[in-house]
Each structure stands twice: as structure tokens, then as C-alpha cells.
Design a protein around this motif. Sequence first.
Motif, PDB file in Angstrom:
ATOM      1  N   ARG A 111      19.066   3.887  -7.897  1.00 49.63           N
ATOM      2  CA  ARG A 111      18.137   3.202  -6.662  1.00 49.63           C
ATOM      3  C   ARG A 111      16.535   3.348  -7.703  1.00 49.63           C
ATOM      4  O   ARG A 111      16.088   3.605  -6.701  1.00 49.63           O
ATOM      5  CB  ARG A 111      18.205   4.042  -5.548  1.00 49.63           C
ATOM      6  N   PRO A 112      16.505   2.152  -8.684  1.00 48.62           N
ATOM      7  CA  PRO A 112      14.900   2.030  -8.862  1.00 48.62           C
ATOM      8  C   PRO A 112      14.038   1.259  -8.672  1.00 48.62           C
ATOM      9  O   PRO A 112      12.894   0.856  -8.115  1.00 48.62           O
ATOM     10  CB  PRO A 112      15.404   1.359 -10.095  1.00 48.62           C
ATOM     11  N   GLY A 113      15.117   0.911  -6.956  1.00 43.83           N
ATOM     12  CA  GLY A 113      13.592   0.280  -6.324  1.00 43.83           C
ATOM     13  C   GLY A 113      13.558  -1.261  -6.578  1.00 43.83           C
ATOM     14  O   GLY A 113      14.290  -1.356  -7.684  1.00 43.83           O
ATOM     15  N   HIS A 114      12.131  -2.390  -6.855  1.00 40.84           N
ATOM     16  CA  HIS A 114      12.702  -3.497  -7.274  1.00 40.84           C
ATOM     17  C   HIS A 114      11.353  -4.110  -8.051  1.00 40.84           C
ATOM     18  O   HIS A 114      10.170  -2.714  -7.811  1.00 40.84           O
ATOM     19  CB  HIS A 114      11.829  -4.306  -5.837  1.00 40.84           C
ATOM     20  N   VAL A 115      11.983  -4.785  -8.923  1.00 41.34           N
ATOM     21  CA  VAL A 115      10.589  -5.036 -10.199  1.00 41.34           C
ATOM     22  C   VAL A 115      10.193  -6.967 -10.057  1.00 41.34           C
ATOM     23  O   VAL A 115      11.097  -7.642  -9.647  1.00 41.34           O
ATOM     24  CB  VAL A 115      10.915  -4.563 -12.250  1.00 41.34           C
ATOM     25  N   THR A 116       9.304  -6.647  -9.096  1.00 48.08           N
ATOM     26  CA  THR A 116       9.004  -8.816  -9.351  1.00 48.08           C
ATOM     27  C   THR A 116       7.790  -9.063  -9.937  1.00 48.08           C
ATOM     28  O   THR A 116       7.230  -8.231 -10.310  1.00 48.08           O
ATOM     29  CB  THR A 116       8.954  -8.184  -7.705  1.00 48.08           C
ATOM     30  N   ARG A 117       7.574  -9.877  -9.191  1.00 46.73           N
ATOM     31  CA  ARG A 117       6.230 -10.521 -10.111  1.00 46.73           C
ATOM     32  C   ARG A 117       5.762 -11.322  -8.798  1.00 46.73           C
ATOM     33  O   ARG A 117       4.789 -12.364  -8.440  1.00 46.73           O
ATOM     34  CB  ARG A 117       6.318 -11.502 -10.853  1.00 46.73           C
ATOM     35  N   SER A 118       6.675 -11.147  -7.407  1.00 46.24           N
ATOM     36  CA  SER A 118       5.696 -11.655  -6.134  1.00 46.24           C
ATOM     37  C   SER A 118       5.728 -10.594  -5.001  1.00 46.24           C
ATOM     38  O   SER A 118       7.132 -10.022  -5.049  1.00 46.24           O
ATOM     39  CB  SER A 118       6.879 -12.852  -5.850  1.00 46.24           C
ATOM     40  N   VAL A 119       4.814 -10.268  -4.922  1.00 51.82           N
ATOM     41  CA  VAL A 119       4.924  -9.327  -3.212  1.00 51.82           C
ATOM     42  C   VAL A 119       4.591 -10.010  -1.876  1.00 51.82           C
ATOM     43  O   VAL A 119       3.684 -10.803  -2.289  1.00 51.82           O
ATOM     44  CB  VAL A 119       3.640  -8.307  -3.654  1.00 51.82           C
ATOM     45  N   GLY A 120       5.704  -9.512  -1.017  1.00 49.77           N
ATOM     46  CA  GLY A 120       4.887 -10.523   0.368  1.00 49.77           C
ATOM     47  C   GLY A 120       5.349  -9.112   1.341  1.00 49.77           C
ATOM     48  O   GLY A 120       6.095  -8.511   1.117  1.00 49.77           O
ATOM     49  N   GLY A 121       4.383  -9.430   2.134  1.00 47.97           N
ATOM     50  CA  GLY A 121       3.998  -8.094   2.798  1.00 47.97           C
ATOM     51  C   GLY A 121       3.177  -8.022   3.741  1.00 47.97           C
ATOM     52  O   GLY A 121       3.340  -9.309   3.885  1.00 47.97           O
ATOM     53  N   THR A 122       2.469  -6.978   5.002  1.00 51.33           N
ATOM     54  CA  THR A 122       1.480  -7.162   6.229  1.00 51.33           C
ATOM     55  C   THR A 122       0.884  -6.590   5.386  1.00 51.33           C
ATOM     56  O   THR A 122       0.721  -5.596   4.523  1.00 51.33           O
ATOM     57  CB  THR A 122       2.610  -7.014   6.843  1.00 51.33           C
ATOM     58  N   VAL A 123      -0.208  -6.858   6.070  1.00 48.11           N
ATOM     59  CA  VAL A 123      -1.506  -6.668   5.300  1.00 48.11           C
ATOM     60  C   VAL A 123      -2.326  -6.613   6.657  1.00 48.11           C
ATOM     61  O   VAL A 123      -2.563  -7.137   7.657  1.00 48.11           O
ATOM     62  CB  VAL A 123      -2.863  -7.363   3.976  1.00 48.11           C
ATOM     63  N   CYS A 124      -3.327  -5.732   6.494  1.00 48.83           N
ATOM     64  CA  CYS A 124      -4.622  -5.434   7.646  1.00 48.83           C
ATOM     65  C   CYS A 124      -6.280  -5.625   6.449  1.00 48.83           C
ATOM     66  O   CYS A 124      -6.171  -5.730   5.806  1.00 48.83           O
ATOM     67  CB  CYS A 124      -4.811  -3.657   8.083  1.00 48.83           C
ATOM     68  N   VAL A 125      -7.049  -6.869   6.591  1.00 46.11           N
ATOM     69  CA  VAL A 125      -8.083  -6.537   6.504  1.00 46.11           C
ATOM     70  C   VAL A 125      -8.972  -5.729   6.184  1.00 46.11           C
ATOM     71  O   VAL A 125      -9.744  -5.900   7.604  1.00 46.11           O
ATOM     72  CB  VAL A 125      -8.827  -8.166   6.687  1.00 46.11           C
ATOM     73  N   LEU A 126      -9.691  -4.942   5.446  1.00 42.57           N
ATOM     74  CA  LEU A 126     -10.655  -3.809   5.152  1.00 42.57           C
ATOM     75  C   LEU A 126     -12.219  -4.881   5.086  1.00 42.57           C
ATOM     76  O   LEU A 126     -12.844  -3.574   5.274  1.00 42.57           O
ATOM     77  CB  LEU A 126      -9.827  -2.778   4.536  1.00 42.57           C
ATOM     78  N   SER A 127     -11.734  -5.984   4.512  1.00 42.60           N
ATOM     79  CA  SER A 127     -13.748  -5.643   4.388  1.00 42.60           C
ATOM     80  C   SER A 127     -13.893  -7.100   4.838  1.00 42.60           C
ATOM     81  O   SER A 127     -13.435  -8.315   6.138  1.00 42.60           O
ATOM     82  CB  SER A 127     -12.837  -6.906   2.552  1.00 42.60           C
ATOM     83  N   GLU A 128     -15.516  -7.312   4.421  1.00 45.70           N
ATOM     84  CA  GLU A 128     -16.172  -8.750   5.657  1.00 45.70           C
ATOM     85  C   GLU A 128     -15.947  -9.631   4.892  1.00 45.70           C
ATOM     86  O   GLU A 128     -15.982 -10.521   5.618  1.00 45.70           O
ATOM     87  CB  GLU A 128     -17.248  -8.354   5.530  1.00 45.70           C
ATOM     88  N   ARG A 129     -15.906  -9.725   3.308  1.00 48.26           N
ATOM     89  CA  ARG A 129     -15.168 -11.387   3.098  1.00 48.26           C
ATOM     90  C   ARG A 129     -13.620 -11.613   3.159  1.00 48.26           C
ATOM     91  O   ARG A 129     -12.420 -10.078   3.117  1.00 48.26           O
ATOM     92  CB  ARG A 129     -14.767 -10.714   1.573  1.00 48.26           C
TER      93      ARG A 129
END
Length: 430
Positions: free
Chosen positions: A313-331
Amino acid sequence: MTHDLLRLATAGSVDDGKSTLVGRLLYDTKSVLADQLDAVERVSRERGLDGADLALLTDGLRAEREQGITIDVAYRYFSTATRSYVLADTPGHVQYTRNMVTGASTAELALILVDARHGVVEQTRRHLAVTGLLGVRHVAVAVNKMDLVDWDRSRYDDIVADARALAARFDIEDVVAVPLSALLGDNVVERSAHTPWYDGPTLLEHLEAVPVGTDPATQPFRFPVQVVVRPQAGEYRDYRGYAGRITAGVVRVGDEVAVLPGGRTTRVVGIDLGRGDGTVTELSEAFAPQSVTLRLADDIDISRGDLLADPGRPGHVTRSVGGTVCVLSERPVRPRDRVLLRAGTRTVRAMVEEIIDQLDIDTVDYRRAPQELRLNDIGRVRVRLADDLPIDDYHELRRSGAFLLIDDADGATLAAGMADAPDRYAGADI
């Protein structure tokens, strides 16, 4: 008697009484030093109060005391006869949602306060959203200041129904609510005579009883390599090991492991546990979250950032990641931004390929494709990577499914993310 550990994070809107509740927990569990209590009582007298303002036990920063608010995550520690607690006390202001992300990222329980006079508000929705997205398994809803609504059961029932409905939107199944008054101590540690209609636990009784931890045997093995321990002079001239912390699962001497992202397999021939006194103990097995050094059968090319994993059960090896983010920066985060993506001990160059949508806190729905995500915004993105990355579905393995987006110019953290399985939204209109 078992003495285990519960990590919890508190959250609430401004003036919900969160600092007072945390102070009450510390005070009533006798986790306050005498000099701390003396200082709180002295400041309370200076303010003209009749009794100790327990909120001062947690609002330790001078700026917080002057403004009467909590502005940063503060970690508090207390214990009972059966359990130890690490409490991340997070701020209530909307502009500090990022601090709640930090505090709740390692929590097993979120303690969310609701002012009985105001009910579920925008920040309650935001906190439940963050709690669900971060995969926190248990939620305790503290309906505070019940004394100010005359212990009205119908008011309490309405608030609980609203909170449970919102929690369900974010796949939070375990929600326990407690009617209480942090100021007076009702139903915090001691049961209140004002709620004969309530037959549930006090807040502390619930914290004592909630299940903690995950059985490592139920999870696939994950071990991000932090340091390669190379051969040295003297008795260690033939020693080569790979040091790090096990983030999931169990490993035993003799187990086969996959080295990711390359995919080559080898076998564990030794597990070493360093002691504080400089000695090393050889183990036959180790499990999350132990920090150990693994010795492998084959002298293959492994470096910091590689992941040793269960080959079944090695998980995923990828060159594309999709997911949810929360922005932590003023930028802001924008499409085509060039960033670094860090997952575990591995960092790769990347580009924000697409902002899929943004969570609307008011409606608790996603709205499509904004031009950018700003500070404290929560949204879903796709990121294109310049190199292979091993990563898990965050919903299955929190530690190895989390990632950070980092400004490649100055190293500032832009966003915290939770990876989805590559096929999570396959064929769906998202």
C-alpha cells in the motif's frame, strides 16, 4: 491505570468566553501554579473584579491583556489522574483563521465554543469547516453563557441542531454538545444544578472518555527520511542508516519496504532507537510516532526527502497534486504562481495550475474558480510538480497527505494543504 494523551484545539468567536473556559479547565483540574494564581488574583483586583478572572490564565501576552482578546495560538498543558492534555488555544478573530489551522492540524478533538445568546455565527461555520477539512475526528460543542439565557433548554437544543447540521456538511460524525457557564463553572468539571434536563457528560467527563490515538497496525507504513547516517570512523565505519519519524504504521526487522518515489524495494535488517543518554537500543519493531534509524539490506541511493513505505500500500507517486488549501499569507495564491511544494521531508518545485473553487463560509458551499485565494480563504487547487512526489490522500493518512505551498523567492509559507486522492473528483463537476 492507563495515562494517555489527548491533543485538542479550542476555537470560538470573539467574546464567546473561550479564554475563561480554558482557564476554568486549568483551575478546576488544579493545573495552576500558586504564583500564577496569585498574579491573576492581583490583576483582577486591580481591575476592580470581585473574583479571579480565569481568562488571564490563558491570555498571557501583554497585548492580549490590554485589548482583552486572544491573538495567537498558545499551548497549554494539564492532566488528570487518567489522561494528559495538550491544548492548542487558538484565536477567535476571522483574520486569524490561519492560526486555527496551525492549532488543529495535530488535534484529535476540536472544542468549539458557541455563545448561547448569539448561536451559530460565521466564525462557528468557519471553525467547523476547518475542523472537518483537517480531518479532526471528534468535536465538542461548548454552548457557553447558558446562565445569560436563563438555562433555556429550547435555546440550547436549537444551537445544537444547527451545529450538528453544519458538522454533517463536513463529514464530522462525532459531535457532543455540553450546556455550560465557563464563568461560573457549571458543567465544566462539576455537574450543574441548573440543567436538570441535561443528562450528558460534563465537559471534562467527555474529554476523559473520548477515544484517542489510532492503532498503527491498521495503517500502512510511512517513514519520511530526514537524515542519512553515513559510515564514520571507528566502530561505526560500516554503519549506514536512515533516520526519521514514523508517521504511520508499523515496521519490523525483516519487512520489505518500498523506496519512493523511485519504487525500488529492499528489506529492513535493523531498527535503532537513540536514547537521551547517547546509547542506542536495537528494536525488533517500531511504530508511529517513534523516531528511529532504519538499516536496510541493500546499499541503494536514498536521500532526505525519500519515503520508505509499505510496498503493498505505497500511496500515490504523482506530478500533479489536487487538494484543499487554507491561505496563510498576505500574498494571494493565483493560477500560474511558481511555488515550492513541501510534503513530509520532500520539497519540489511546482506551479499552481488551477484554482478550482472557493469555500463560501456563509452558504457552506463551494463557488467556482475565483481569480485568487487571499489570506484565510479556503479553496481547492491543482498544483503541477516538476518532479515525482509520493503523497497520500489526506482523508486516509493525515501526516503523509498534508503539504505546504511555499514562496520560492523568500521561503514564506503561502498555504497549508490537504491532498485528495487522484481520482477523488474523477468525472465529477467540481
